[in-house]
Write a protein that holds these residues in place. Structure first.
Motif, PDB file in Angstrom:
ATOM      1  N   GLY A  46       0.825  -1.197   0.000  1.00 20.99           N
ATOM      2  CA  GLY A  46       0.000   0.000   0.000  1.00 20.99           C
ATOM      3  C   GLY A  46       0.859   1.246   0.000  1.00 20.99           C
ATOM      4  N   ASP A  47       0.204   2.362  -0.151  1.00 21.62           N
ATOM      5  CA  ASP A  47       0.925   3.626  -0.149  1.00 21.62           C
ATOM      6  C   ASP A  47       1.327   3.990   1.280  1.00 21.62           C
ATOM      7  OD1 ASP A  47      -1.290   4.794   1.141  1.00 21.62           O
ATOM      8  OD2 ASP A  47      -2.199   5.334  -0.765  1.00 21.62           O
ATOM      9  N   ALA A  48       2.055   5.051   1.428  1.00 19.51           N
ATOM     10  CA  ALA A  48       2.589   5.439   2.738  1.00 19.51           C
ATOM     11  C   ALA A  48       1.493   5.634   3.785  1.00 19.51           C
ATOM     12  CB  ALA A  48       3.434   6.709   2.603  1.00 19.51           C
ATOM     13  N   GLU A  49       0.333   6.107   3.380  1.00 18.24           N
ATOM     14  CA  GLU A  49      -0.742   6.361   4.337  1.00 18.24           C
ATOM     15  C   GLU A  49      -1.472   5.094   4.749  1.00 18.24           C
ATOM     16  OE1 GLU A  49      -3.508   9.469   3.469  1.00 18.24           O
ATOM     17  OE2 GLU A  49      -1.948  10.748   2.640  1.00 18.24           O
ATOM     18  N   ASN A  50      -1.506   4.101   3.893  1.00 20.73           N
ATOM     19  CA  ASN A  50      -2.282   2.893   4.149  1.00 20.73           C
ATOM     20  C   ASN A  50      -1.425   1.637   4.222  1.00 20.73           C
ATOM     21  OD1 ASN A  50      -4.805   4.310   4.064  1.00 20.73           O
ATOM     22  ND2 ASN A  50      -4.501   4.473   1.859  1.00 20.73           N
ATOM     23  N   ASN A  51      -0.176   1.762   4.574  1.00 17.02           N
ATOM     24  CA  ASN A  51       0.739   0.640   4.605  1.00 17.02           C
ATOM     25  C   ASN A  51       0.729   0.009   5.998  1.00 17.02           C
ATOM     26  OD1 ASN A  51       3.088  -0.978   4.770  1.00 17.02           O
ATOM     27  ND2 ASN A  51       3.967   0.123   3.047  1.00 17.02           N
ATOM     28  N   PRO A  52       0.222  -1.228   6.128  1.00 25.56           N
ATOM     29  CA  PRO A  52       0.167  -1.868   7.445  1.00 25.56           C
ATOM     30  C   PRO A  52       1.544  -2.039   8.095  1.00 25.56           C
ATOM     31  CG  PRO A  52      -1.245  -3.022   5.895  1.00 25.56           C
ATOM     32  CD  PRO A  52      -0.444  -2.019   5.099  1.00 25.56           C
ATOM     33  N   TRP A  53       2.595  -2.192   7.291  1.00 28.33           N
ATOM     34  CA  TRP A  53       3.940  -2.341   7.866  1.00 28.33           C
ATOM     35  C   TRP A  53       4.303  -1.113   8.692  1.00 28.33           C
ATOM     36  CZ3 TRP A  53       7.269  -5.638   9.462  1.00 28.33           C
ATOM     37  CH2 TRP A  53       8.607  -5.285   9.666  1.00 28.33           C
ATOM     38  N   PHE A  54       3.945   0.067   8.194  1.00 28.17           N
ATOM     39  CA  PHE A  54       4.226   1.287   8.951  1.00 28.17           C
ATOM     40  C   PHE A  54       3.450   1.299  10.265  1.00 28.17           C
ATOM     41  CE2 PHE A  54       5.097   3.466   4.653  1.00 28.17           C
ATOM     42  CZ  PHE A  54       6.416   3.061   4.680  1.00 28.17           C
ATOM     43  N   GLY A  55       2.257   0.722  10.259  1.00 28.85           N
ATOM     44  CA  GLY A  55       1.487   0.596  11.496  1.00 28.85           C
ATOM     45  C   GLY A  55       2.186  -0.304  12.499  1.00 28.85           C
ATOM     46  N   VAL A  56       2.766  -1.397  12.011  1.00 30.34           N
ATOM     47  CA  VAL A  56       3.530  -2.297  12.885  1.00 30.34           C
ATOM     48  C   VAL A  56       4.723  -1.550  13.477  1.00 30.34           C
ATOM     49  CG1 VAL A  56       4.980  -4.374  12.934  1.00 30.34           C
ATOM     50  CG2 VAL A  56       2.779  -4.402  11.716  1.00 30.34           C
ATOM     51  N   LEU A  57       5.440  -0.817  12.637  1.00 23.58           N
ATOM     52  CA  LEU A  57       6.601  -0.063  13.113  1.00 23.58           C
ATOM     53  C   LEU A  57       6.180   0.984  14.146  1.00 23.58           C
ATOM     54  CD1 LEU A  57       8.630   0.423   9.807  1.00 23.58           C
ATOM     55  CD2 LEU A  57       8.918  -1.337  11.573  1.00 23.58           C
ATOM     56  N   ASP A  58       5.061   1.648  13.913  1.00 25.41           N
ATOM     57  CA  ASP A  58       4.562   2.637  14.878  1.00 25.41           C
ATOM     58  C   ASP A  58       4.267   1.981  16.224  1.00 25.41           C
ATOM     59  OD1 ASP A  58       4.731   4.669  13.000  1.00 25.41           O
ATOM     60  OD2 ASP A  58       2.581   4.641  12.528  1.00 25.41           O
ATOM     61  N   GLN A  59       3.695   0.784  16.181  1.00 25.77           N
ATOM     62  CA  GLN A  59       3.378   0.077  17.435  1.00 25.77           C
ATOM     63  C   GLN A  59       4.654  -0.353  18.163  1.00 25.77           C
ATOM     64  OE1 GLN A  59       0.447  -0.174  18.947  1.00 25.77           O
ATOM     65  NE2 GLN A  59      -0.378   1.035  17.267  1.00 25.77           N
ATOM     66  N   ILE A  60       5.641  -0.820  17.431  1.00 23.05           N
ATOM     67  CA  ILE A  60       6.921  -1.190  18.050  1.00 23.05           C
ATOM     68  C   ILE A  60       7.531   0.028  18.725  1.00 23.05           C
ATOM     69  CG2 ILE A  60       9.297  -1.923  17.566  1.00 23.05           C
ATOM     70  CD1 ILE A  60       8.055  -3.705  15.297  1.00 23.05           C
ATOM     71  N   GLU A  61       7.477   1.159  18.045  1.00 25.47           N
ATOM     72  CA  GLU A  61       8.075   2.392  18.574  1.00 25.47           C
ATOM     73  C   GLU A  61       7.444   2.840  19.891  1.00 25.47           C
ATOM     74  OE1 GLU A  61       8.892   6.989  17.196  1.00 25.47           O
ATOM     75  OE2 GLU A  61       8.541   5.478  15.646  1.00 25.47           O
ATOM     76  N   THR A  62       6.213   2.437  20.152  1.00 24.51           N
ATOM     77  CA  THR A  62       5.582   2.810  21.427  1.00 24.51           C
ATOM     78  C   THR A  62       6.300   2.180  22.610  1.00 24.51           C
ATOM     79  OG1 THR A  62       4.006   0.957  21.531  1.00 24.51           O
ATOM     80  CG2 THR A  62       3.301   2.971  20.338  1.00 24.51           C
ATOM     81  N   GLY A  63       7.061   1.120  22.339  1.00 30.85           N
ATOM     82  CA  GLY A  63       7.779   0.447  23.412  1.00 30.85           C
ATOM     83  C   GLY A  63       6.994  -0.673  24.056  1.00 30.85           C
ATOM     84  N   ASP A  64       5.796  -0.951  23.559  1.00 28.70           N
ATOM     85  CA  ASP A  64       4.975  -2.028  24.101  1.00 28.70           C
ATOM     86  C   ASP A  64       5.699  -3.356  23.891  1.00 28.70           C
ATOM     87  OD1 ASP A  64       2.917  -4.288  23.627  1.00 28.70           O
ATOM     88  OD2 ASP A  64       1.766  -2.747  24.706  1.00 28.70           O
TER      89      ASP A  64
END
Length: 170
Positions: A46-64
């Motif tokens: 998907g494009d940058a706005e709808n890319n699930p991989w970026f969502g995974v990276l965002d969740q990792i970055e939270t430190g959870d």
């Protein structure tokens, strides 16, 4: 119209990331069915706005921790762009969960040289220095005896990167 609905349902079941919010359990289920490479490729769609991989990276970055625990499972499936994104994310995760990142380094998943710097692309010097100044606080706060060697190496890397950036202009 019915064919479209059936096709959409099939796609949603084939690619669970499209069916709703990603969770660590959903990604583990995906990994139970497919290789890390297939899972990362399906997420990096998907494009940058709808890319699930970026969502995974965002969740990792939270430190959870549940998300960070996925890193060793997903890392073998990354390639150039997804691997770079993961390293950048882990550098940022030093701000939110440095001990978890240190465990990945201690386990040989990543190196201090790769993680204990700002890995973003074309970062202005002031932002680079600010990032290093922010992570040095959370890195120095790690007092777990099992992680002190990694912490100290990371602090050294941060100091070296900061001095080099100031002397060389980044």
């Amino acid at each position: 119209m019915r064919f479209f609905a059936v096709t959409l349902a099939f796609v949603a079941l084939t690619f669970p990331a499209l069916a709703g919010d990603l969770t660590p359990d959903l990604i583990r289920a995906m990994l139970a069915k497919d290789s890390p490479t297939a899972v990362v490729q399906s997420l990096d769609d998907g494009d940058a706005e709808n890319n699930p991989w970026f969502g995974v990276l965002d969740q990792i970055e939270t430190g959870d921790q549940d998300w960070i625990d996925l890193v060793p499972l997903l890392a073998p499936g990354t390639d150039a762009g997804t691997a770079e994104g993961l390293v950048i994310t882990l550098s940022r995760t030093l701000k939110t969960n440095a001990p978890a990142v240190f465990k990945l380094i201690a386990d040989g998943q990543f190196t201090v040289e790769d993680i204990c710097v700002d890995n973003d692309i074309e970062v202005p010097l002031t932002d680079y220095i600010a990032f290093l100044d922010n992570i040095v606080v959370t890195v120095a706060a790690v007092l777990d005896p099992a992680l002190l060697d990694v912490r100290n190496a990371c602090l050294h890397q941060i100091g070296t990167a900061r001095i080099s950036a100031l002397v060389d202009g980044h």
